[in-house]
Design an enzyme around this catalytic site. Structure first.
Site, mmCIF file in Angstrom:
data_model
loop_
_atom_site.group_PDB
_atom_site.id
_atom_site.type_symbol
_atom_site.label_atom_id
_atom_site.label_comp_id
_atom_site.label_asym_id
_atom_site.label_seq_id
_atom_site.Cartn_x
_atom_site.Cartn_y
_atom_site.Cartn_z
ATOM 1 N N LYS A 234 0.855 -1.209 -0.015
ATOM 2 C CA LYS A 234 0.147 0.032 -0.128
ATOM 3 C C LYS A 234 1.054 1.298 -0.094
ATOM 4 O O LYS A 234 2.280 1.194 0.468
ATOM 5 C CB LYS A 234 -0.809 0.052 1.204
ATOM 6 C CG LYS A 234 -2.054 0.888 1.033
ATOM 7 C CD LYS A 234 -2.980 0.135 0.517
ATOM 8 C CE LYS A 234 -4.512 0.714 0.441
ATOM 9 N NZ LYS A 234 -5.697 -0.190 0.262
ATOM 10 N N GLY B 238 -20.260 7.337 3.451
ATOM 11 C CA GLY B 238 -19.164 7.618 2.338
ATOM 12 C C GLY B 238 -19.980 7.765 0.995
ATOM 13 O O GLY B 238 -21.126 7.439 0.760
ATOM 14 N N GLY C 141 -17.974 8.123 -2.251
ATOM 15 C CA GLY C 141 -16.987 8.007 -2.962
ATOM 16 C C GLY C 141 -16.980 6.830 -3.972
ATOM 17 O O GLY C 141 -18.340 6.151 -4.408
ATOM 18 N N ASN C 142 -16.311 6.446 -4.722
ATOM 19 C CA ASN C 142 -16.208 5.243 -5.818
ATOM 20 C C ASN C 142 -16.941 4.154 -5.240
ATOM 21 O O ASN C 142 -17.949 3.633 -5.815
ATOM 22 C CB ASN C 142 -14.781 5.043 -6.433
ATOM 23 C CG ASN C 142 -14.944 3.626 -6.988
ATOM 24 O OD1 ASN C 142 -14.845 2.479 -6.423
ATOM 25 N ND2 ASN C 142 -15.171 3.770 -8.349
HETATM 26 N N1 GLU Z 1 -7.529 0.306 -2.993
HETATM 27 C C1 GLU Z 1 -8.186 -1.172 -3.052
HETATM 28 C C2 GLU Z 1 -8.346 -2.029 -1.738
HETATM 29 O O1 GLU Z 1 -8.111 -1.224 -0.728
HETATM 30 C C3 GLU Z 1 -7.779 -1.653 -4.376
HETATM 31 C C4 GLU Z 1 -6.464 -2.336 -4.446
HETATM 32 C C5 GLU Z 1 -5.828 -2.924 -5.904
HETATM 33 O O2 GLU Z 1 -6.707 -2.882 -6.503
HETATM 34 O O3 GLU Z 1 -4.833 -3.183 -5.572
HETATM 35 O O4 GLU Z 1 -8.606 -3.082 -1.768
#
Ligand code: GLU
Length: 406
Positions: free
Chosen positions: A103, A215, A217-218
């Site tokens: 991350k 929320g 968002g997307n």
């Molecule tokens: N940010 C998203 C998550 O927390 C997607 C991560 C990704 O597709 O690599 O799962």
């Protein structure tokens, strides 16, 4: 302040005690392989130089390349990024994609930046990180406040720096015309709904059940879209400035129109303004936190009235809150299962890029539905075997899959 990395560790410890998992291997999984902090200089539109701080945490790559989003938010910090990378390792194992966990983030409120500044910042993050990324090394994606456009800038910068012919596959969540996959935008919200449907069946929620979503968002908007289409009543939603409620149900396109015109959800006609805290405590069938971590805590968990909680945010529930929900018999469908649809379709996108394939939306969403419902069934059977929570079930399943490869 509740430290999300400590929460993550405690979650793993609880699950490993229940299933008596190998202590040495668990110890290894508690620590990220590495994390980096970089400074990113950006010449702002005013001509003044500003330094931003960026992170990447690579938690574990035993099951495949590090994989996980990049978050832009003013409250991003190293412990948060470490926790989010840790959750990615377990999420990817639960949903069964051949990735490890990573991350990233930048400390910034992107709403305060112009498009040019945002592009420079995004390319700057890649300039500092590209040596530790790669289509078979570490594959980032969108997260809170990051978009397909940002992924495209980043993939382009990676290509400029490395000349790697597989550069497209180093970022997922790209726009459709730039190597993105059909269905990736919808994936987290829709995936969450497919899990919700299975949970609703298991706990006998009515076909007209009421849902409150924190929320907008997307993830939240695509979950709301499909939930309303399937006949559920979404009665409350919120953004960072506050929420609105109408127990008769809300209309998504009118909410989006109102937000576009006024910049916020509050003062939406035909609904009552509420705070984010009030939204969580509404008398609804299902509560869906779909924003940030640590919103369900020891302070408010006792007042939650929902009969089911679906975690579309990462880490919305603290350890204390989890314990209270267990005592109150409120099932919590954990983040590492409920929001795994996003990374599942990220895997499909990566696969299409690597193999030069293009799948249709029907194909992508059909595969996602099957894969995430299978994950729900796998977690449910472990939960029943150990007579424990969905969270422990998901951790036990994931840890077993990761440890097999250790
Ligand atoms: N940010 C998203 C998550 O927390 C997607 C991560 C990704 O597709 O690599 O799962």
């Amino acid at each position: 302040m509740i430290n999300p990395f400590e929460t993550a560790i405690k979650q793993l410890e609880e699950a490993s005690q229940i299933a008596n998992l190998d202590k040495n291997k668990i110890e290894r999984l508690k620590n990220p392989d590495r994390y980096v902090e970089v400074s990113i200089p950006v010449v702002m539109d005013s001509g003044k130089l500003q330094i931003f701080i960026g992170f990447r945490s690579q938690h574990n790559n035993i099951r495949g390349p590090y994989k996980g989003g990049i978050r832009y938010h003013q409250d991003v910090n190293l412990d948060e990024v470490k926790a989010l990378s840790f959750w990615m390792t377990f999420k990817n194992a639960v949903i069964g994609v051949p990735f490890g966990g990573g991350k990233g983030g930048i400390i910034v409120n992107p709403k305060e930046l112009s498009t040019t500044e945002l592009e420079k910042l995004s390319r700057g993050w890649v300039q500092k990180m590209y040596r530790i990324l790669g289509p078979e090394v570490d594959v980032p994606a969108p997260d809170v406040n990051t978009t397909g456009q940002i992924m495209d800038w980043m993939a382009d910068e990676y290509k400029n720096l490395t000349n790697d012919p597989k550069s497209q596959a180093v970022f997922t969540g790209k726009p459709l015309g730039c190597g993105g996959s059909e269905g990736r935008e919808e994936a987290t919200g829709f995936g969450g709904f497919y899990v919700f449907e299975e949970a609703a069946k298991k706990f006998n929620l009515s076909a007209r059940a009421t849902i409150a979503v924190q929320g907008f968002g997307n993830v939240a908007t695509f979950f709301i879209k499909i939930a309303i289409e399937k006949g559920y009543k979404v009665v409350a939603v919120s953004d960072s400035k506050g929420g609105v409620v109408n127990m008769a149900g809300l209309d998504l396109s009118r909410l989006q129109e109102h937000k576009k015109q006024t910049g916020a959800l509050k003062d939406f006609p035909d609904a009552k303004n509420i705070t984010n805290e009030e939204l969580l405590e509404l008398d609804v069938d299902a509560l869906v936190p779909a924003a940030l971590e640590n919103v369900l805590t020891g302070d408010n968990a006792g007042r939650i009235k929902a009969r089911l909680i679906l975690e579309l945010a990462n880490g919305p529930t603290t350890k204390e809150a989890d314990k209270i929900f267990q005592e109150k018999n409120i099932p919590v469908i954990p983040d590492i299962l409920a929001n795994s649809g996003g990374v599942c379709v990220s895997f499909y996108e990566w696969y299409q890029n690597m193999k030069h394939e293009t799948w249709s939306k029907e194909q992508v969403l059909g595969k996602l539905e099957k894969q995430i419902k299978k994950a729900f069934a796998d977690v449910s059977s472990i939960r029943e075997k150990y007579k424990t929570t969905f969270r422990n079930g998901a951790y036990i399943l994931a840890a077993q899959r990761i440890m097999e490869k250790m």
